[in-house]
Motif scaffolding. Sequence first.
Motif, mmCIF file in Angstrom:
data_model
loop_
_atom_site.group_PDB
_atom_site.id
_atom_site.type_symbol
_atom_site.label_atom_id
_atom_site.label_comp_id
_atom_site.label_asym_id
_atom_site.label_seq_id
_atom_site.Cartn_x
_atom_site.Cartn_y
_atom_site.Cartn_z
ATOM 1 N N ALA A 60 0.928 -1.105 0.058
ATOM 2 C CA ALA A 60 0.006 0.014 0.024
ATOM 3 C C ALA A 60 0.822 1.111 0.148
ATOM 4 N N GLU A 61 0.408 2.203 -0.873
ATOM 5 C CA GLU A 61 1.236 3.552 -0.971
ATOM 6 C C GLU A 61 0.848 4.523 0.081
ATOM 7 N N GLN A 62 -0.267 4.340 0.584
ATOM 8 C CA GLN A 62 -1.017 5.500 1.591
ATOM 9 C C GLN A 62 -1.511 4.619 2.619
ATOM 10 N N ILE A 63 -1.061 4.888 3.634
ATOM 11 C CA ILE A 63 -1.603 4.038 5.055
ATOM 12 C C ILE A 63 -1.792 5.290 5.915
ATOM 13 N N ASP A 64 -3.248 5.518 6.058
ATOM 14 C CA ASP A 64 -3.853 6.611 7.218
ATOM 15 C C ASP A 64 -3.941 5.814 8.484
ATOM 16 N N ALA A 65 -3.790 6.636 9.394
ATOM 17 C CA ALA A 65 -4.445 6.329 10.630
ATOM 18 C C ALA A 65 -5.056 7.325 11.488
ATOM 19 N N LEU A 66 -6.054 6.910 12.112
ATOM 20 C CA LEU A 66 -6.914 8.122 12.752
ATOM 21 C C LEU A 66 -6.772 7.908 14.553
ATOM 22 N N GLU A 67 -6.634 9.040 15.102
ATOM 23 C CA GLU A 67 -6.547 8.865 16.662
ATOM 24 C C GLU A 67 -6.907 9.935 17.359
ATOM 25 N N ILE A 68 -7.985 9.630 18.102
ATOM 26 C CA ILE A 68 -8.630 10.928 18.699
ATOM 27 C C ILE A 68 -7.778 11.497 20.068
ATOM 28 N N ASP A 69 -7.133 10.451 20.855
ATOM 29 C CA ASP A 69 -6.502 10.754 22.102
ATOM 30 C C ASP A 69 -4.982 11.494 21.642
ATOM 31 N N GLU A 70 -4.841 12.591 22.432
ATOM 32 C CA GLU A 70 -3.587 13.566 21.882
ATOM 33 C C GLU A 70 -2.433 12.730 22.107
ATOM 34 N N GLU A 71 -2.061 11.988 23.322
ATOM 35 C CA GLU A 71 -0.926 11.301 23.763
ATOM 36 C C GLU A 71 -0.758 10.257 22.651
ATOM 37 N N ALA A 72 -1.834 9.337 22.341
ATOM 38 C CA ALA A 72 -1.537 8.283 21.555
ATOM 39 C C ALA A 72 -1.506 8.766 20.060
ATOM 40 N N TYR A 73 -1.969 9.830 19.619
ATOM 41 C CA TYR A 73 -1.879 10.333 18.579
ATOM 42 C C TYR A 73 -0.111 10.606 18.272
ATOM 43 N N GLU A 74 0.369 11.301 19.429
ATOM 44 C CA GLU A 74 1.764 11.825 19.255
ATOM 45 C C GLU A 74 2.849 10.408 19.322
ATOM 46 N N GLN A 75 2.174 9.434 19.797
ATOM 47 C CA GLN A 75 2.962 8.274 20.026
ATOM 48 C C GLN A 75 2.999 7.470 18.752
ATOM 49 N N SER A 76 1.977 7.585 18.192
ATOM 50 C CA SER A 76 1.678 6.801 16.661
ATOM 51 C C SER A 76 2.618 7.513 15.824
ATOM 52 N N VAL A 77 2.566 9.023 15.728
ATOM 53 C CA VAL A 77 3.513 9.726 14.889
ATOM 54 C C VAL A 77 4.848 9.283 15.040
#
Length: 237
Positions: A60-77
């Motif tokens: 896959a060329e594009q893999i998007d993820a969605l996360e509402i929790d700010e801490e988890a979002y930053e960790q994912s990034v």
Amino acid sequence: MSKFQFKQFSLEQDRCAMKIGTDGVLLGAWTPIENNPISILDIGAGTGVIALMLAQRSNAEQIDALEIDEEAYEQSVDNFENSPWSDRLFCFHAGLDEFVEEPEDEYDLIVSNPPFYTDDYKSDNEQRDLARFADAMPFEDLIEAADLLLSENGIFAVIIPFKEEENFLALAKEYELYPLKITRAKGTPITEIKRSLLAFSRKESVNFPIDELIIETSRHQYTPEYIELTKDFYLKM
């Protein structure tokens, strides 16, 4: 242990309420990709483990993820940026309702390990509760979003409690999403079925496979099926 090491990538999870667990790894390894997805969406990314597993498994060329929790979002990034596939992975800090308001893309594969502890107690940790509770993302919202965002030949895959399976299948059918494959997972041969892995497509198939996966025969004695499923990821498999 905040760092979790897989064969091809590692993850930090100290800022996530929901740590890496069997559910996420099961879904990441099990999700059907025979439609060769070009674009993938992971709803409720947490640590990002499912998106990363799919980056390893697919082209896959594009893999998007969605996360509402700010801490988890930053960790994912951070986990995405530190992975071998950083150029293909992107995380949005948004809730599902915001994301579907202005959908820009369709996705060939949508995955979710949704928060689902519907009838359990609430703990003292509010962040963990948000990550675990179905009121954070009702199944119907998830299915409606999948219907809206899924491409014509797309696949939608989730892991949910087995007791919710019938309800989830009925809801999906209302949106004309039909089961493609079902696997029911249980911890050991003698325990009850705990989870359902469900994959859907827009085409109704008559004889789709339904099977059962047993994770271990005894403590840390994993079954050949579980090893086969996860051996590309876990270091000790």
